[in-house]
Design an enzyme around this catalytic site. Sequence first.
Site, PDB file in Angstrom:
ATOM      1  N   ASP A 489     -25.455  -3.705 -42.286  1.00 31.93           N
ATOM      2  CA  ASP A 489     -26.031  -3.418 -44.072  1.00 31.93           C
ATOM      3  C   ASP A 489     -26.860  -3.717 -44.497  1.00 31.93           C
ATOM      4  OD1 ASP A 489     -25.155  -0.112 -44.574  1.00 31.93           O
ATOM      5  OD2 ASP A 489     -22.870  -0.869 -44.793  1.00 31.93           O
TER       6      ASP A 489
HETATM    7  C1  BGC Z   1     -21.986  -5.517 -47.757  1.00 31.35           C
HETATM    8  C2  BGC Z   1     -21.955  -5.218 -46.312  1.00 31.35           C
HETATM    9  C3  BGC Z   1     -21.526  -3.504 -47.567  1.00 31.35           C
HETATM   10  C4  BGC Z   1     -22.670  -3.277 -48.051  1.00 31.35           C
HETATM   11  C5  BGC Z   1     -22.703  -1.690 -48.662  1.00 31.35           C
HETATM   12  C6  BGC Z   1     -23.272  -5.335 -48.888  1.00 31.35           C
HETATM   13  O1  BGC Z   1     -22.929  -5.616 -50.216  1.00 31.35           O
HETATM   14  O2  BGC Z   1     -21.894  -7.276 -47.403  1.00 31.35           O
HETATM   15  O3  BGC Z   1     -21.091  -5.500 -45.678  1.00 31.35           O
HETATM   16  O4  BGC Z   1     -21.323  -2.340 -46.211  1.00 31.35           O
HETATM   17  O5  BGC Z   1     -23.074  -3.834 -49.144  1.00 31.35           O
HETATM   18  O6  BGC Z   1     -23.108  -0.912 -49.491  1.00 31.35           O
HETATM   19  C1  NOJ Z   2     -19.314  -2.578 -44.595  1.00 31.57           C
HETATM   20  C2  NOJ Z   2     -19.746  -1.085 -44.805  1.00 31.57           C
HETATM   21  O1  NOJ Z   2     -18.587  -0.433 -45.484  1.00 31.57           O
HETATM   22  C3  NOJ Z   2     -20.240  -0.446 -42.958  1.00 31.57           C
HETATM   23  O2  NOJ Z   2     -20.407   0.388 -43.118  1.00 31.57           O
HETATM   24  C4  NOJ Z   2     -20.967  -1.495 -42.666  1.00 31.57           C
HETATM   25  O3  NOJ Z   2     -21.161  -1.192 -40.870  1.00 31.57           O
HETATM   26  C5  NOJ Z   2     -20.402  -2.586 -43.015  1.00 31.57           C
HETATM   27  N1  NOJ Z   2     -19.929  -3.507 -43.963  1.00 31.57           N
HETATM   28  C6  NOJ Z   2     -21.471  -3.848 -41.855  1.00 31.57           C
HETATM   29  O4  NOJ Z   2     -22.334  -4.270 -42.959  1.00 31.57           O
END
Ligand code: BGC
Ligand code: NOJ
Length: 816
Positions: A489
């Site tokens: 993400d």
């Molecule tokens: C986090 C990610 C997450 C995303 C969701 C980010 O701030 O680092 O792990 O998947 O937010 O919106």
């Molecule tokens: C947490 C999110 O829930 C997941 O959807 C994502 O793939 C990982 N972070 C990696 O960014």
Amino acid sequence: MRFGFFDDPNLEYVITRPDTPLPWINYMGMENYFGIISNTAGGYSFYKDARLRRLTRYRYNNAPLDEGGRYVYLRDNAAPLPAYWSASWQPVREALDAYECRHGLGYTTITAEKSGIRSRITYFIPLKDNLEIWRLEITNLRDVAADVSIFSAVEFCLWDAMDDATNFQRNLNIGEVEVEDGIIYHKTEYRERRNHFAYFACSEPLTGFDTSREAFLGPYRGWDKPLAVEHGQCGNSIAHGWQPVGVNHNRIVLSPGETRVVIYLLGYHENDENAKFDPKGSNTIDKTTVRPAIDRYRQPAVVEEAFNTLGSYWRELLSKFQVETPELHANRMVNIWNTYQIMVTYNFSRSASYFESGIGRGMGFRDSTQDLLGFVHLLPEKARMRLLDLAATQLPDGGAYHQYQPMTKLGNHDIGGNFSDDPLWLVLATAAYLKETGDWTILDESVPFDNKAGTEAPLFEHLRRSMQYTLDRIGPHGLPLIGRADWNDCLNLNSFSDTPGQSFQTVTAKDGKVAESVFVAALFILAAREMEQIASRLGKQADVEYYARYRAQFEDAIDTAGWDGAWFRRAYDDFGLPVGSFENEEGQIFIEPQGMCVMAGIGIEDGRAEKALDAVAEHLAFQHGIVLLYPAFKRYHLSMGEISSYPPGYKENGSVFCHSNPWIMIAETRIGRGDHALDYYLRINPSAREDLSDIHRCEPYVYAQTIGGKESATPGLAKNSWLTGTAAWNFVAITQWIMGIRPAYDGLIVNPVIPASWSGFKAVRYFRGTRYDIEVKREGPGNRVTLFVDGNKCEENMIPLPVDQPDMIMVNVVIG
Ligand code: BGC
Ligand code: NOJ
């Protein structure tokens, strides 16, 4: 250093001191009523949706930690000066003579002892009803009578947790309660638009009660020093606005050695729209439909039965897959805790934990589809429903809302779609469901797009559009365009965000026609293989050829544009330059494409897979796991997005992002390196890290999303425990690839790739209604499998589906 121990026979983790590094939490509830609870009884409850139907308040990020919970105060009325304490240590934090918290499957029991008074409270939610039970057992260990006051307390949330935490100009005016027959009812907004209310009841006659927080706590006091507890008497207050609470006061005298059981019920109830009030036309809640449940659960025998039923439910679920390996930490996680965590991710996706506020994110599309890979063998019915719910949030172009709200099941417009990996996970999850169950009827289920009536198409058509979504968005190197992000993400190659507070995932400054993802190309290949298999079984030959053709096309694209010489590249940025390449200064190698490309079978024949995994070992792996990338970004790169916003070694910027570690474990098994696979498995296995609890800090019984990386200031420090795809993927890695027990369309594959030191293992697995008793023996150092089914040698590594449906099949496997 440890803060407790595993009690495996009782399926519990036992915490032996209350001041754990962080609140160590547990979950309650399986159907509609849920709660999270910490080892000091902090946490909150909700009905279905942690945002929209929150029952009690919790204060995230507060000092002291973990404020708001299910509190029981005990007061020694005979003491010369006011003497009181909390039966769960918090919120009073008075030192206890003894303390123990047992987190079990769906319940938590906290025992405390102080001045010869012992309390033991078990908190749980019965399987079918919308309430939680606090069963308090209180014992007088003194040799004289004890005069004790018990105050049980909750603070009600005014339903919508977001509104509750922000809209004070309204909320401080609307709180309403009723107290009738010693039962406290919280009915804010019931008079007009709601038909639900909460209640807090007790099995003993009340000495007093409070429903106004200020009356109970006293002005400017906290939960650690309630005035009513200090005085030993509630004021029978009725809340009008401000902060409604539920407090029961019971004063009891216990003779020496006597034990008393008191039951508290915190519940949720809905009345029929036309039968809300009694008498009609009044504002008084009609209690006729709620009283039966309250009266029933006030009886200790009913509570005991409900508790035993919950225990049997979990034992039955766990029995679907049990293993016995030489590795204690694998056994414990597979047999108990990893399975349990997967069920929790099934229930909550990424919505409510100690790190997820219950407000921010609902059910994630890619999250829930991947969670399904872990629980599909446990509750195939629920998996079926989940798949159909998810598919209904898909958009007509095959893309998907990134999230949906569990209560409404509607896609979340705030976040929208265009995450390039989302739709492909639907294919993989459906494939997992088909392999597990053989239920091909699901493909004919008629499912709408974007939940709009009239748009229905069979689920198989949804899968096609998922694939097409990728094919309609191919970039200059023949790789899939990355969109807002792929699985990572924070790799936001189109965002170019320079304004504080923007969401990196939703801000897009570029047209998105350049930046590409190697990871999604590999994911597509995996999904295409499943589509080919599925289509060929449906007799859809044109589809088979179609997906095979594009699979080959992406294989070529990865060969020409995805290989960096010693590992797989990660992506191409908006300038068309490689990401995750030795040419880069920072972020030279990323974990995701090494895992996903090898899982997709790329480079296995020609040695690139081995090279890539050696590069992982050299550049990414360290004692606490495998970091996501190296070197971490030390400055913000406008063209990379959120990933470079995290300090080095944290989260996506080079922590051990545990979700992606099992992909490497699986990849290692693909090239036959069981030793490496298990080694990586143990580095992040929470039970194997128990001795490091002071460094790891999160719960030793569940996986956390992230562990401080080698470039961080705190290597080994875990964060974001519980709600992570790590749970499902580690289960898949250890059971399906290391132990090699893997459902297929036409049978059960047994193809272990275990370490050389393992002499073998045993497993019991239920598969399509038959119990498979599997025994694996190592006779040589290799991975070659010889399989005997009920004594007969099998030609392949797959046990074909039996013609009749036997109750049990014996499988003997020799490897060497
Ligand atoms: C986090 C990610 C997450 C995303 C969701 C980010 O701030 O680092 O792990 O998947 O937010 O919106
Ligand atoms: C947490 C999110 O829930 C997941 O959807 C994502 O793939 C990982 N972070 C990696 O960014």
